[in-house]
Every structure is written in structure tokens, then in C-alpha cells.
Design an enzyme around this catalytic site. Structure first.
Site, short mmCIF file in Angstrom:
data_model
loop_
_atom_site.label_atom_id
_atom_site.label_comp_id
_atom_site.label_asym_id
_atom_site.label_seq_id
_atom_site.Cartn_x
_atom_site.Cartn_y
_atom_site.Cartn_z
N ASP A 20 0.85 -1.19 0.00
CA ASP A 20 0.00 0.00 0.00
C ASP A 20 0.88 1.24 0.00
O ASP A 20 1.67 1.43 0.93
CB ASP A 20 -0.89 -0.04 1.26
CG ASP A 20 -1.70 1.23 1.43
OD1 ASP A 20 -1.93 1.92 0.41
OD2 ASP A 20 -2.10 1.52 2.57
N ASP A 24 -4.13 3.88 2.72
CA ASP A 24 -5.55 3.59 2.92
C ASP A 24 -5.79 2.14 3.36
O ASP A 24 -6.93 1.70 3.48
CB ASP A 24 -6.38 3.92 1.67
CG ASP A 24 -6.04 3.02 0.48
OD1 ASP A 24 -5.12 2.19 0.61
OD2 ASP A 24 -6.70 3.15 -0.57
N ASP A 28 -1.84 -1.23 -3.71
CA ASP A 28 -2.16 -0.47 -4.92
C ASP A 28 -1.02 -0.57 -5.95
O ASP A 28 0.02 -1.17 -5.69
CB ASP A 28 -2.47 0.99 -4.57
CG ASP A 28 -1.41 1.59 -3.66
OD1 ASP A 28 -0.22 1.35 -3.91
OD2 ASP A 28 -1.78 2.30 -2.68
N ASP A 97 -5.11 -10.87 -15.31
CA ASP A 97 -6.16 -11.84 -15.02
C ASP A 97 -7.32 -11.56 -15.95
O ASP A 97 -7.75 -10.41 -16.10
CB ASP A 97 -6.61 -11.69 -13.55
CG ASP A 97 -6.87 -13.02 -12.89
OD1 ASP A 97 -7.74 -13.75 -13.40
OD2 ASP A 97 -6.23 -13.31 -11.87
N ASP A 185 -9.36 -16.96 -15.72
CA ASP A 185 -10.13 -17.42 -14.56
C ASP A 185 -11.18 -18.46 -14.98
O ASP A 185 -11.97 -18.21 -15.90
CB ASP A 185 -10.83 -16.19 -13.96
CG ASP A 185 -11.42 -16.45 -12.60
OD1 ASP A 185 -10.65 -16.66 -11.66
OD2 ASP A 185 -12.67 -16.43 -12.49
N GLU A 236 -7.01 -21.40 -15.97
CA GLU A 236 -7.36 -22.00 -14.68
C GLU A 236 -8.50 -22.98 -14.94
O GLU A 236 -9.56 -22.57 -15.42
CB GLU A 236 -7.81 -20.93 -13.68
CG GLU A 236 -7.97 -21.50 -12.28
CD GLU A 236 -9.00 -20.77 -11.42
OE1 GLU A 236 -8.95 -20.93 -10.20
OE2 GLU A 236 -9.87 -20.06 -11.96
N HIS A 309 -3.84 -17.30 -4.49
CA HIS A 309 -4.69 -16.53 -3.58
C HIS A 309 -5.91 -17.31 -3.10
O HIS A 309 -6.69 -16.80 -2.30
CB HIS A 309 -5.14 -15.25 -4.29
CG HIS A 309 -5.99 -15.55 -5.48
ND1 HIS A 309 -5.47 -16.14 -6.62
CD2 HIS A 309 -7.31 -15.39 -5.72
CE1 HIS A 309 -6.44 -16.31 -7.50
NE2 HIS A 309 -7.57 -15.86 -6.98
N ASP A 310 -6.10 -18.54 -3.61
CA ASP A 310 -7.24 -19.37 -3.18
C ASP A 310 -6.81 -20.52 -2.28
O ASP A 310 -7.65 -21.29 -1.81
CB ASP A 310 -7.93 -19.98 -4.40
CG ASP A 310 -8.56 -18.94 -5.32
OD1 ASP A 310 -8.99 -17.89 -4.82
OD2 ASP A 310 -8.61 -19.19 -6.54
C1 NOJ Z 1 -11.10 -18.45 -9.39
C2 NOJ Z 1 -10.37 -17.37 -8.68
O1 NOJ Z 1 -9.04 -17.75 -8.52
C3 NOJ Z 1 -11.09 -17.13 -7.38
O2 NOJ Z 1 -10.37 -16.28 -6.51
C4 NOJ Z 1 -12.44 -16.57 -7.69
O3 NOJ Z 1 -13.19 -16.46 -6.50
C5 NOJ Z 1 -13.21 -17.46 -8.67
N1 NOJ Z 1 -12.40 -17.97 -9.73
C6 NOJ Z 1 -14.35 -16.70 -9.27
O4 NOJ Z 1 -13.86 -15.72 -10.15
#
Ligand code: NOJ
Length: 534
Positions: A20, A24, A28, A97, A185, A236, A309-310
């Protein structure tokens, strides 16, 4: 056009949690610019940037309101252009993305183009990935629309050629600007069986994953857009097996350069899915990765990843984030980076960041986690049990702010961070890693260099060793004869083997344990180069 991405290492930035610059509490684009030299030092070739488009943030940017605008909290299009230049000046590339299975319900298409979405008078029984039904009723239209993810993420109707052309136009716009590719995605969800049949227990996946027209759509996207540029794509693809992946990534088919598979990430989930977590059986992991290494060798290409990130943090998941954090993080890196494919590093992985255990559900921000918590609580599951699965599997494990220094909030922000920082930032941070020549950071740096200098890593065949060993993952990279032999100890127990010949190429201990045997110490990783030494 060449396959330059085969020797590349990708670094994923989740912009909200990276850096950041304006206090905030939200990462960013200017923050990213400040850290580009850090990524260059690591040896990164490609940055994959999670969505930075305008979004109401129901799913942190994966719900896009305007594909041509930058999210206000992240900066402006000028900031974006400055970042792209700065990335290119440093000889790196930028992968955006591409989220086109769905948009935000606040996208103007959702108001203006009914036929861009999927509407039915009667919903089927599909459940949303984020809990509850996959359909929501629209009062004005008096119909239901499909949303595989949150109700603010309506699925696009790819059957409509006008929608497809809009998507291609947008992709061309970004490529013309100079971006170098796309991470797509859930791209294998875009073709649904038009009959939208019910699925077993509300699981509709067989009707929307790898659907009837998916290969046709991807080919069209290549012919209309991608083939005109020297760019890289990764799809993905949850639910894609090796047979699907061979089709998707065979260059002859003009679909995607490589895919993200999920099979190895699902091995510690039970029959109840990801939240129903269990201990990893290492033999399952070895056999799964072996299957993927063989299936794509000489045909297509895979990506190699432990984190994104998932996913929870790998050192907490398959390693030991306590006594052997540094050793096990390096071991996991070795195990992955010596395979064939393009490796992806998720922000913080290179310093061994760990999962987080917040006491209160209020500290969690992820829509998937919060919806699941509510649903399970209503179904009578106890708070503690739900929290245990969040600690193991929740996506916020990956989303706590990047830990840059021992300063307040890990140096991520001078303000109040949008999600709390992992309290271990005083010990685990990038400054500390850069000061320590033996750090995980420098180990990754070496792995990245080896991929560039040793063609066997990119090209060689894969041969699994000691298949049924429950705690050691060993394999060879073969070109005619074995050239590299990799031993990785996934445990804190000692294990003994015959010592392979060859010189050590890289290892996470100082020297080998003495004697003729190979004695693997806790979480040890060692790679022998059989082209050298005896
Ligand atoms: C896969 C993404 O990696 C995830 O973070 C997202 O919630 C879902 N697709 C929906 O876009």
C-alpha cells in the site's frame, strides 16, 4: 513466436495485499512499482497480476464492473501504464487476469444486454461454489439468472457470438496496450450444456466444466485475438483431468499454453470437499504429480504451483511451519521447481509466509469463507469445528498482507490494513530474508537460475523413485539416462537410501550427512547432478 514461457518463472501478485503506497490500508499499483526491483532480484520473468479492474469487490476484484477501468483503490490507468513500462524496463512481462466466465452484476452489460447472461424461468438444482443456490431471481425481468460463484457474479452466455466478440475486443485492447498475456479465470466453465440439467446433489459441475463447446471457444479466441500477439496464456481449469489437459495445451489445437490443474490441491480434502480436510497421503501426491508429468510430456505444458490466492500457505499445509519452517519451505520449493512445467510463486511464498489463525470470524473477509461459516452454523456445526477448517483451508490464509519488514503492519501500510497482518511478521519478512544469505528467498533465486541454465529441468522426462515410500518424494529427470536425481523428505524423520552418484546441484542443508549412504535429515532436499562427479 517462441515458447519463451517454458524457462520462465511467474510471480503472482494479489494487489489488495501486496503493498500500500498511500496509507488507505489497501495495496495499490504504486505500491507494486516500489517493489519491482525486489521481484527482479528474485529472478522473476513474468508477473501475474490478480484483477485490478473496476469492481464492487464482492469477490475482491473477481467480480468486474468495467474491464476498461482500474479499481479506484488501486490507482488510475496512468498508474497502470507507468507500472507496465516499469515492468518492461526491467525485462519482465505482465500477465493480466482475464475473468470472463462472469462479470459483476454491476457491469453495464447486466443492465443493458439480457442476452449476455443465462436466464431461465425455473432454476435447476445447481449449488453455487460460494454456498446456496446458483440462481437468483431478478424482480424486473421475472426470471432467474445463473451464478456459479456469488450472486453478484452472473455467468456470461458464451453461446452468444456478440458477447464473445465483446470479450475479444477487450482482450485486444489490453494486448495492444502492451500486456503480455492472460491468466484465464475458470476458463473451462464458459461452455455450459444448454439444457442445464440438474446435477447429483446439486453439483452441476459435469454440465459446465469442460463443456460441449469449450474447445471451439478457445480456438476462436486464439484465431480472433491471441495468435496475433506474442503472448502467454494459462487457463485455470478446475475439474480438468490429464486427458482434457492434453487437448487444452497441445499447441496444435490453439487453445492455451498451459493450465492450472487442481488435482494435487484436492488431495487433502475429503468426500465433503475442501473444508472436509484430512492429512495428505504423500503417496497420493507423488502418483498424482507423476501422472501429470507423464501426460503432458512431449504433448503440452503444465504449470507448477503450491500456492495462489485461493489456497492455504504450502509451508503450513504440506510442510512444518514451526520447527522446520525454513527447511521445509526450501524442500517444497525444490520438489516443485525440479519438475517439468512453468513454476508459479505466490507472493510471500519466497519468504515462507504461513497460515493465520484469527480468533474471531469477524477478522475473516473472504466471501467463500463467510458464506460457508454461516451455512454450517445454521446447519448446527459448532463454531470451533468450523474455525478449524478455516484455519486449514480458508483463502484468507493467502490474503493477509505481504510481510515486508518488522515495522508496524509488516511495512505493508502506514494505515489500517483491510485484513489483519499475520502476527509473525516481526520474524518472517522480506527485509530479514534479504539480509540472510541462507534464506528461503535466495534459495528460490537459485532454483530460478537453475531452470534457466539447465535444459534438463525444462525438457527432461520424469521418473518416480521409491513409489510407496510414505515420507520421501524422490524422482529423476531423465534424458536417455538419468541426469538429475531429486530427494525430498516430507517429514521430520530420518530416512536412509543408497547414495546416488553425482555432484550436489542444490540442497537445503550444508553438505551431506557423512558416509556412503544418503541419510536424509528432517525435511531435507537434495538434488544430484549425475552428469558431474562420480
Ligand atoms: C477463481 C479465482 O481464482 C477465485 O479467486 C475466484 O473467487 C473465482 N475464480 C471466481 O472468479
Amino acid at each position: 513466436m517462441t515458447d519463451w514461457w517454458k524457462k520462465s518463472t511467474v510471480y503472482q501478485i494479489y494487489p489488495r495485499s501486496f503493498m500500500d503506497s498511500d496509507g488507505d490500508g489497501i495495496g495499490d499499483i504504486q505500491g507494486i512499482i516500489q517493489k519491482l526491483d525486489y521481484l527482479k532480484k528474485l529472478g522473476i520473468d513474468i508477473i501475474w497480476l490478480s484483477p485490478v479492474y473496476d469492481s464492487p469487490n464482492d469477490d475482491n476484484g473477481y467480480d468486474i464492473r468495467d474491464y476498461y477501468k482500474i479499481m479506484r483503490e488501486f490507482g488510475t490507468m496512468d498508474d497502470f501504464d507507468e507500472m507496465l513500462d516499469a515492468i518492461h524496463q526491467r525485462g519482465m512481462k505482465l500477465m493480466m487476469d482475464l475473468v470472463v466466465n462472469h462479470t459483476s452484476d454491476e457491469h453495464k452489460w447486466f443492465q443493458e444486454h439480457d442476452d449476455f447472461y443465462i436466464w431461465r424461468d425455473e432454476p435447476n438444482n445447481w449449488k453455487s461454489v460460494f454456498s446456496g443456490p446458483a440462481w437468483d431471481y431478478d424482480e424486473a425481468r421475472e426470471q432467474y439468472y445463473l451464478h456459479i460463484f456469488s450472486k453478484k457474479q452472473p455467468d456470461l452466455n458464451w453461446e452468444n457470438p456478440k458477447l464473445r466478440e465483446k470479450v475479444y475486443e477487450m482482450m485486444r485492447w489490453w494486448l495492444d496496450k502492451g500486456v503480455d498475456g492472460f491468466r484465464m479465470d475458470v476458463i473451462n466453465f464458459i461452455s455450459k450444456d444448454p439444457a442445464l440439467p440438474d446435477g447429483p446433489d446439486g453439483d452441476g459441475s459435469q454440465h459446465f466444466m469442460n463443456g460441449p463447446r469449450i474447445h471451439e471457444f478457445l480456438r476462436e479466441m486464439n484465431d480472433e485475438v491471441l495468435l496475433k500477439y506474442d503472448c502467454v496464456t494459462v487457463g485455470e481449469m478446475p475439474g480438468a483431468g490429464t486427458d482434457d489437459a492434453r487437448i487444452y495445451t497441445d499447441p496444435e489445437n490453439r487453445e492455451v499454453n498451459m493450465i492450472f490443474t487442481f488435482e494435487h490441491m484436492d488431495l487433502d480434502g475429503g468426500p465433503g470437499g475442501k473444508w472436509d480436510f484430512r492429512e495428505l497421503n504423500l503417496v497420493d501426491l507423488k502418483e498424482n504429480l507423476e501422472k501429470w508429468q507423464h501426460a503432458l510430456h512431449g504433448v503440452g505444458w503444465n504449470s507448477l504451483y503450491w500456492n495462489n490466492h485461493d489456497q492455504p500457505r504450502i509451508v503450513s499445509r504440506f510442510g512444518d511451519d514451526d520447527d522446520f519452517r525454513v527447511k521445509s519451505a526450501k524442500m517444497l520449493a525444490t520438489c516443485l521447481h525440479m519438475m517439468q512445467g512453468t513454476p508459479y510463486i505466490y507472493q510471500g511464498e519466497e519468504i515462507g509466509m504461513t497460515n493465520v489463525t484469527f480468533d474471531s470470524i469477524d477478522d475473516y473477509k473472504d466471501i467463500e469463507t463467510l458464506n460457508m461459516y454461516k451455512e454450517k452454523l445454521e446447519a448446527g456445526v459448532g463454531h470451533d469445528d468450523i474455525m478449524r477448517s478455516i484455519y486449514a483451508k480458508g483463502r484468507d490464509n493467502a490474503r493477509t498482507p505481504m510481510q515486508w519488514s518488522k515495522d508496524a503492519n509488516g511495512g505493508f501500510t502506514s494505515g489500517e490494513p483491510w485484513i489483519a497482518v499475520n502476527p509473525n511478521y516481526r520474524e518472517i519478512n522480506a527485509d530479514a530474508a534479504l539480509e540472510d544469505t541462507d534464506s528461503i528467498f535466495y534459495y528460490y533465486q537459485k532454483l530460478i537460475e537453475l531452470r534457466k541454465s539447465e535444459d534438463i529441468i525444462t525438457d527432461g522426462d520424469f521418473r518416480l523413485l521409491h513409489r510407496n515410500h510414505p515420507e520421501v518424494f524422490a524422482y529423476e529427470r531423465v534424458h536417455g539416462v538419468a541426469q538429475l536425481v531429486i530427494y525430498c523428505n516430507f517429514s521430520s524423520n530420518e530416512h536412509r537410501f543408497d547414495r546416488p552418484h553425482g555432484e550436489v546441484l542444490i540442497q537445503n542443508y550444508d553438505g551431506l550427512a557423512s558416509g556412503d549412504e544418503l541419510v536424509l535429515r528432517p525435511w531435507e532436499a537434495v538434488v544430484f547432478d549425475q552428469r558431474k562427479g562420480k
